[in-house]
Design a protein around this motif. Structure first.
Motif: not given
Lengths: 314, 327
Positions: B95-102, B179-182, B185-187, B208-210
């Protein structure tokens, strides 16, 4: 990616026996929960049709495409009304004039109006949007990671464009038929060559026309899909296809360039009028179909070559 | 382009033997047409069952690496293997999430999931309804299933992308900046979800960059910098290179330093800028003993803290640079 060269990585012979037992043991657990998938991933034969169905659903439920079909359907109605009014005043000759005498002729007249511009626009939009639209929206990366498979996705996208091309053709034919039946007398059809055919044969010839014009539009769809693999901006691919259509029409109009006209798509789109000869000029239709086939093969190959090795960075 | 890394049983998705890897790359390199080297000879090993943090500032080659692993971008050189399978067989289990939702903005969240499910040649259409409902349920989007994606908030979009990654039974989850842009709470929710998924035995590869995020979620980590892998290993082993230090806040800086030295603490450091604190390597000493010793010697202790090394310290130690947290 490297599916072709990696397929052979499976170790033949050694594994299947143990694997069958393991698969059998695991099956119940995999069905009860979604924790551990069992066995090798099974490619489902129905999956191709499911993806094509999804694609068709997207295309035909999209308001933009519905509007295009509606516009294309309106034109025969307008032509019919205009001819009805005109024929009351004065006598008009040729194909257009023959419409007034027979309801079925409106279909052929409508095609001769639409096949050079409006229908190509509709097909260019769907074909040009096919890959570029997904790339621009970013959905292409998720489709390919699913994994839709590059060749499979390209084939589905092209078939979808072909279905849309035929839908456009059928819509024109049906709209013209209905309009013709309402506005003009029904009866034996007088052909361009002067001979007369029955209504049933007239309808049969309309069917042949739909098949031929649809194939011509499918050839344009191949061009549009190929251009669509070169950009992430669908309007770019759509515009490029339209420009090609217009430029080829201009080239056709220049007498000095007569030598190249047989290689241009629009020259063959209008050749559907071969069905109005007596007997039907199947030689001309066959040649047209060959040209369409050549375009589909050429641009299909270009699309595949480009898309199968492309880095998806959108 | 993939490599055989395991015994014959592995390619069939048999129960992963211990020490098995979900992702292996060898010399993986991507040079873009412009000549820019995005990823340079990457040797990465992601153990099965780990929650693997793929850490690095923006532009350090994380996303390009993920795109290569998913077959979106062809490597210029090197090899890689995902789940020990040919890529086409591996991807249905990833399952993949690449560079944000599209997603398709004019479709509902639910219809979007059906669309991506249809693209997976191994996903049975008969169970799509159930799987889509479960995935939406899992990310808490059941109530918004019929809403158009266009009207989703940023957090809902991110969740839908995670739902899409959970459509089938997955052995590996690749999440690029989940978690980008969350909001906070979302994070927290994403972190909890990742832990839950990992508890089921799924390997999770999170970029992550965090730093703090990786420290909180992950069992393993790799650190990227400018296309190069700087370090990789368990979080403990990465931190292990650095020592735990004790920090004493006091006005009697000199006395405190002397006491710490007598106790045998190494690397006693006095503040440069006249700050009222002394630090030293804690070693095997108990903090309470240090405090007792300081008080006995009459040092006024305002505060005493044990400073454990963070990934940021590791990063700074490895690269000699600060971590570009804001990216």
């Amino acid at each position: 990616m490297s599916t072709a060269e990696t397929q052979e990585r499976r170790t033949p012979g050694l594994v299947p026996v143990a694997e069958t037992m393991r698969t059998a043991e695991r099956r119940p657990s995999s069905e009860s929960g979604q924790s551990e998938p069992a066995g090798p991933p099974v490619r489902l034969a129905s999956a191709f049709w499911r993806l094509l169905g999804s694609e068709l659903g997207l295309t035909f439920r999209r308001p933009r495409n519905q509007v295009m079909l509606a516009v294309v359907a309106c034109v025969p109605v307008l032509i019919g009304i205009a001819l009805r009014i005109a024929s009351a005043d004065e006598a008009v000759g040729g194909l257009i004039g023959s419409v007034a005498g027979n309801s079925l002729m409106l279909t052929f007249a409508s095609f001769s109006f639409l096949v050079l511009l409006l229908m190509p626009i509709a097909v260019s939009v769907v074909g040009g949007d096919s890959i570029a639209g997904e790339a621009g929206a970013g959905t292409l990366r998720y489709l390919l990671a699913a994994p839709a498979g590059r060749t499979r996705l390209l084939v589905v996208k092209y078939l979808n464009a072909v279905v849309f091309a035929y839908a456009t053709t059928v819509v024109v034919a049906l709209s013209a038929l209905v309009t013709g039946l309402v506005l003009f007398p029904v009866g034996p059809v007088t052909l361009l060559s002067g001979s007369t055919i029955s209504v049933a044969e007239g309808l049969l010839r309309i069917l042949v026309t739909v098949g031929y014009v649809g194939a011509g539009m499918a050839a344009l769809a191949a061009v549009a899909v190929a251009l669509s693999t070169f950009t992430e901006v669908s309007i770019g691919a759509i515009a490029a296809t339209m420009i090609l259509v217009i430029v080829t029409q201009v080239l056709r109009a220049i007498p000095q360039l007569e030598a190249i006209t047989p290689y241009l798509l629009p020259s063959w789109w209008t050749k559907f009028d071969a069905v109005l000869r007596s007997p039907v000029d199947f030689g001309s239709l066959g040649q047209g179909l060959l040209v369409f086939g050549a375009y589909i093969l050429l641009f299909g190959s270009i699309a595949w070559a480009r898309f199968s090795g492309k880095d998806i960075t959108s | 382009m993939t490599v055989v890394t395991h015994e014959a049983g592995a390619p069939f998705g048999a129960a992963p033997p211990s020490g098995d890897s979900a992702i292996v790359t060898q010399g993986l390199t991507k040079r873009f047409p412009g000549g820019q080297v995005a990823v340079d000879a990457l040797d990465l090993t992601v153990p099965r069952g780990s929650v693997f943090g793929f850490l690095g500032p923006n532009g350090s080659g994380k996303t390009t690496t993920i795109r290569m692993l998913l077959g979106l971008v062809a490597p210029t050189a090197g090899e890689y293997s995902v789940l020990g399978l040919p890529l086409a067989d591996a991807l249905p289990r990833v399952g993949a999430l690449v560079e944000g939702p599209a997603f398709y903005p004019y479709l509902s969240g639910e219809a979007n999931l059906y669309r991506f499910d249809a693209a997976d040649p191994t996903a049975p259409g008969g169970t799509a309804k159930k799987r889509v409902a479960e995935a939406l349920e899992r990310v808490g989007l059941s109530a918004a299933a019929g809403k158009r994606f266009r009207n989703y908030s940023l957090g809902m979009r991110q969740r839908l992308a995670i739902a899409a990654a959970l459509l089938g039974p997955r052995e590996l989850l690749i999440l690029d900046e989940p978690t980008n842009g969350l909001d906070p709470q979302g994070t927290r929710e994403v972190r909890a979800l990742v832990k839950e998924i990992a508890a089921d035995g799924t390997t999770v590869f999170v970029s992550s960059h965090l730093l703090t995020e990786v420290e909180q979620m992950c069992t393993h980590a790799a650190i990227m910098r400018a296309g190069n892998l700087v370090a990789q290993g368990t979080i403990a082993s990465l931190n292990g290179g650095l020592t735990t230090r004790v920090r004493v806040e006091t006005p009697d800086v000199a006395d405190a330093a002397r006491v710490l030295g007598t106790l045998g603490l190494a690397d006693v450091r006095m503040p440069d800028g006249g700050a009222a604190a002394v630090t030293a390597d804690l070693g095997a000493h108990a903090p309470e003993d240090i405090n007792a010793a300081l008080v006995r010697e009459g040092v006024a202790v305002r505060g005493l803290a044990v400073v454990r090394p963070s990934l940021e310290d590791v990063f700074v130690g490895l690269t000699g640079e600060g971590f570009d947290v804001d990216g």
